[in-house]
Design an enzyme around this catalytic site. Structure first.
Site, mmCIF file in Angstrom:
data_model
loop_
_atom_site.group_PDB
_atom_site.id
_atom_site.type_symbol
_atom_site.label_atom_id
_atom_site.label_comp_id
_atom_site.label_asym_id
_atom_site.label_seq_id
_atom_site.Cartn_x
_atom_site.Cartn_y
_atom_site.Cartn_z
ATOM 1 C CE LYS A 143 -2.689 -1.052 3.649
ATOM 2 N NZ LYS A 143 -3.796 -0.880 4.630
ATOM 3 C CE LYS B 276 -1.875 4.082 5.874
ATOM 4 N NZ LYS B 276 -3.041 3.679 6.632
HETATM 5 N N1 CTP Z 1 -10.113 6.474 11.642
HETATM 6 C C1 CTP Z 1 -11.099 7.301 12.225
HETATM 7 N N2 CTP Z 1 -10.743 8.544 12.676
HETATM 8 C C2 CTP Z 1 -9.470 8.978 12.585
HETATM 9 C C3 CTP Z 1 -8.464 8.156 12.022
HETATM 10 C C4 CTP Z 1 -8.814 6.890 11.552
HETATM 11 O O1 CTP Z 1 -12.268 6.918 12.316
HETATM 12 N N3 CTP Z 1 -9.189 10.195 13.024
HETATM 13 C C5 CTP Z 1 -10.493 5.162 11.117
HETATM 14 C C6 CTP Z 1 -10.222 5.034 9.627
HETATM 15 O O2 CTP Z 1 -11.243 5.665 8.886
HETATM 16 C C7 CTP Z 1 -10.192 3.530 9.459
HETATM 17 C C8 CTP Z 1 -9.567 3.054 10.801
HETATM 18 O O3 CTP Z 1 -9.701 4.149 11.707
HETATM 19 O O4 CTP Z 1 -11.493 3.011 9.343
HETATM 20 C C9 CTP Z 1 -8.127 2.653 10.653
HETATM 21 O O5 CTP Z 1 -7.482 3.718 10.004
HETATM 22 P P1 CTP Z 1 -5.922 3.844 9.730
HETATM 23 O O6 CTP Z 1 -5.704 4.140 8.294
HETATM 24 O O7 CTP Z 1 -5.206 2.705 10.326
HETATM 25 O O8 CTP Z 1 -5.604 5.150 10.626
HETATM 26 P P2 CTP Z 1 -5.199 6.616 10.215
HETATM 27 O O9 CTP Z 1 -4.977 7.376 11.472
HETATM 28 O O10 CTP Z 1 -6.196 7.188 9.233
HETATM 29 O O11 CTP Z 1 -3.789 6.358 9.531
HETATM 30 P P3 CTP Z 1 -3.053 7.067 8.288
HETATM 31 O O12 CTP Z 1 -2.878 8.502 8.633
HETATM 32 O O13 CTP Z 1 -1.751 6.310 8.166
HETATM 33 O O14 CTP Z 1 -3.964 6.842 7.089
#
Ligand code: CTP
Length: 154
Positions: free
Chosen positions: A46, A48
């Site tokens: 991905k 990441k």
């Molecule tokens: N999520 C959420 N609220 C946030 C951050 C994440 O509801 N502030 C949710 C995402 O929408 C997803 C889940 O948590 O359904 C896992 O998200 P993930 O991608 O692991 O976390 P992120 O903090 O969004 O990470 P990144 O910045 O790397 O995308």
């Protein structure tokens, strides 16, 4: 009455309040919550970069009282198979993915939940990077100033 199973997918790196709130809300939508966590290899696919290895991310999420099961997410294609195997009624995920998983609607209900504002793993990584670039002397000076101020209030 038959039990409702919810499934969600994500990386859950540097576990934060947005993750916690999402998982708690998901657990209230049914009786069993299955969380598929992206493996380190899949995160590479991905694009990441993760801070916390899969085993630890899985252990943290599994230890939450409202999470019933953790499975590894190894690729984009496994979702239909998981939904069938885990008898899933609802696939749910944050609304940063809105529309992306509508193709699963022929297998179960698909729900997008509003994200928690102002927090993400990406943001935490940026804050950490900014924090680490503060010169050590500035941090020491700041603490010395705090000590002086504290004495003024004694
Ligand atoms: N999520 C959420 N609220 C946030 C951050 C994440 O509801 N502030 C949710 C995402 O929408 C997803 C889940 O948590 O359904 C896992 O998200 P993930 O991608 O692991 O976390 P992120 O903090 O969004 O990470 P990144 O910045 O790397 O995308």
């Amino acid at each position: 009455m038959s039990k409702k199973t919810i499934i969600t997918y994500g990386t859950f790196d540097m576990f934060h309040i947005g993750h916690l709130k999402l998982l708690k809300r998901l657990s209230k939508m049914g009786d069993k919550l299955v969380v598929a966590i992206s493996t380190d290899k899949f995160n590479e696919v991905k694009g990441k970069k993760v801070m916390i290895p899969y085993k630890q991310r899985a252990k943290i999420v599994k230890s939450l009282k409202f999470v019933d099961k953790v499975i590894p997410e190894k690729n984009w294609e496994q979702k239909v198979k998981d939904i069938k195997k885990q008898n899933v009624d609802i696939f749910a995920i944050g609304d940063d993915w809105k529309g992306e998983f509508d193709f699963l609607k022929e297998h179960c209900e698909v729900v997008y939940l509003e994200r928690t504002k102002d927090i993400s793993t990406t943001q935490l990584k940026k804050s950490l990077s900014n924090f680490m670039s503060i010169p050590k002397e500035d941090i020491i000076n700041a603490f010395e100033v705090i000590e002086v101020l504290k004495k003024d209030f004694e």
